[in-house]
Design a protein around this motif. Structure first.
Motif, short mmCIF file in Angstrom:
data_model
loop_
_atom_site.label_atom_id
_atom_site.label_comp_id
_atom_site.label_asym_id
_atom_site.label_seq_id
_atom_site.Cartn_x
_atom_site.Cartn_y
_atom_site.Cartn_z
N PHE A 48 0.85 -1.19 0.00
CA PHE A 48 0.00 0.00 0.00
C PHE A 48 0.88 1.23 0.00
O PHE A 48 1.86 1.31 0.73
CB PHE A 48 -0.92 0.00 1.23
N ARG A 49 0.48 2.20 -0.80
CA ARG A 49 1.32 3.36 -0.99
C ARG A 49 1.42 4.22 0.27
O ARG A 49 2.45 4.83 0.54
CB ARG A 49 0.78 4.20 -2.15
N SER A 50 0.35 4.28 1.03
CA SER A 50 0.33 5.14 2.21
C SER A 50 -0.76 4.67 3.16
O SER A 50 -1.57 3.80 2.81
CB SER A 50 0.04 6.59 1.79
N ASP A 52 -3.24 6.43 4.00
CA ASP A 52 -4.49 6.88 3.40
C ASP A 52 -5.01 5.85 2.39
O ASP A 52 -6.21 5.58 2.32
CB ASP A 52 -4.30 8.24 2.74
N ASP A 53 -4.08 5.30 1.62
CA ASP A 53 -4.46 4.23 0.69
C ASP A 53 -5.09 3.07 1.44
O ASP A 53 -6.11 2.51 1.02
CB ASP A 53 -3.21 3.72 -0.03
N ALA A 57 -8.83 1.49 1.13
CA ALA A 57 -9.05 0.07 0.81
C ALA A 57 -9.91 -0.60 1.88
O ALA A 57 -10.75 -1.44 1.57
CB ALA A 57 -7.71 -0.64 0.68
#
Lengths: 212, 212
Positions: A48-50, A52-53, A57
């Motif tokens: 996961f990029r961050s 927040d991502d 999700a």
DNA sequence: TTGTGTATATTCACTGGTCAGTATACATAA
DNA sequence: TTATGTATACTGACCAGTGAATATACACAA
């Protein structure tokens, strides 16, 4: 490898789901999610990029099952549309008795992100609520004057989300049933009177003749 | 010095109020509150034992004015009890159009403290909602069968808190008016019929003469 | 079969920053 | 001189995100 990759992703999402829903997105650190998933934070950031991502999700995968549950409760209930709607609230009241129940994850997330209206999780939350509203609207179009279906759907949504908030605050699931009674009342108020007068159950619902 | 002390306390509470309400209690640091109040964190900690204390105080001072506002809106509205209740929602819709409006501080705080049910702020939040409910209940006792007043008050509260949540999520104040219409409908459904049958206006609001 | 390259997947250890709360000192007034 | 109030500067914990190295698995050539 795609298979191992997918299951890792799923393990992360499962851990994130439990923690985010159980404690709130701000109260849960990425380290905590990684630990619960049994891997390191760096691995989580590979998938996961961050954070927040990950939050987005977490909500995304809850959208469809959540609505499906409502539909199932509605479909499996006996009675007219009003009774079927009320059944949704009754089932929610049952859920709310579990200690792990913490209200609606979409609403709670939207509160935690109140100053980030463009956050992906906010967009997903709005879309989810809209989907529930649209479904209710389509249900009501067959039961009441279609011109009033949208308004009625929104009123039921308001009672639903109000119940999520109030039950969470007071930790008293009986508010969920009170909301269900109000929703059923609003639906019945717009339904055409039944052909045969029914001696209605021992519950508090009565049939009203609009001709007076 | 008690005078300076009191005004310092008030400056802190004012700053805390704006920041906590505007951004949420977890998103706002004690440093931020101190800076907004124009003093250092150490001074803040002289006046408040902890951040939790400050949070509780922030809600405490909002309890009474908040309820007073509802009472004023109710008192100043024309029409029957249903119309007066609906007026509360209409006024809230007006408030919700301001950019700074961020829903109900009590509900939002309760979401942020979801896993601390014994937190002073949670206790204050529950007490506040209970006070609003009790007031509505007393209002309804004069207008409908007193046995149904409590249930009706709770249903209106559910619509109210639902509207707080939904309007905040969608940033669409029209849900507040929809909730008001539902509340008015629920109230009217339990009110004794007026002496003179009225051919109800094009709006759903009508003036009712109680003397008949 | 063995060796080599490459993309995927994972780890350890770290950075820069924030945060709640505090130790200490200083000022002012009773 | 004692209580009140304010400031500077700090502590220890936590947190989102990263750098660099490593492990694994598969592809293809010798």
């Amino acid at each position: 490898m795609s298979e191992t990759g997918r299951s890792t992703r799923e393990r992360i999402l499962q851990a994130a789901g439990k923690l985010f829903y159980g404690e709130g997105i701000r109260a849960v650190s990425v380290d905590a999610v990684a630990e619960k998933a049994g891997l390191t934070k760096r691995t989580l950031y590979y998938h996961f990029r961050s954070k927040d991502d990950l939050i987005a999700a977490y909500l995304e995968i809850r959208d469809q099952p959540n609505l499906a549950l409502f539909k199932r409760w509605f479909a499996e209930a006996d009675g007219d549309v009003a009774a079927k709607v009320e059944a949704i609230f009754r089932n929610l009241a049952r859920s709310a008795r579990h200690a792990k129940w913490k209200g609606c994850g979409f609403l709670r997330t939207s509160v935690e992100l109140v100053n980030l209206p463009g956050h992906p999780a906010m967009v997903i939350g709005r879309a989810h609520k809209k989907r529930v509203e649209d479904w209710l609207c389509s249900v009501f179009e067959d039961a009441v004057n279609p011109q009033q279906a949208r308004q009625l759907a929104r009123q039921v949504i308001l009672l639903l989300d109000g119940a999520f908030a109030v039950v969470l605050l007071h930790r008293d699931p009986s508010y969920m049933e009170t909301a269900g009674a109000a929703a059923a009342h609003l639906v019945r108020g717009l339904m055409p009177p039944p052909r045969k007068s029914i001696k209605a159950a021992n519950v508090r619902r009565t049939i009203r003749s609009r001709t007076g």
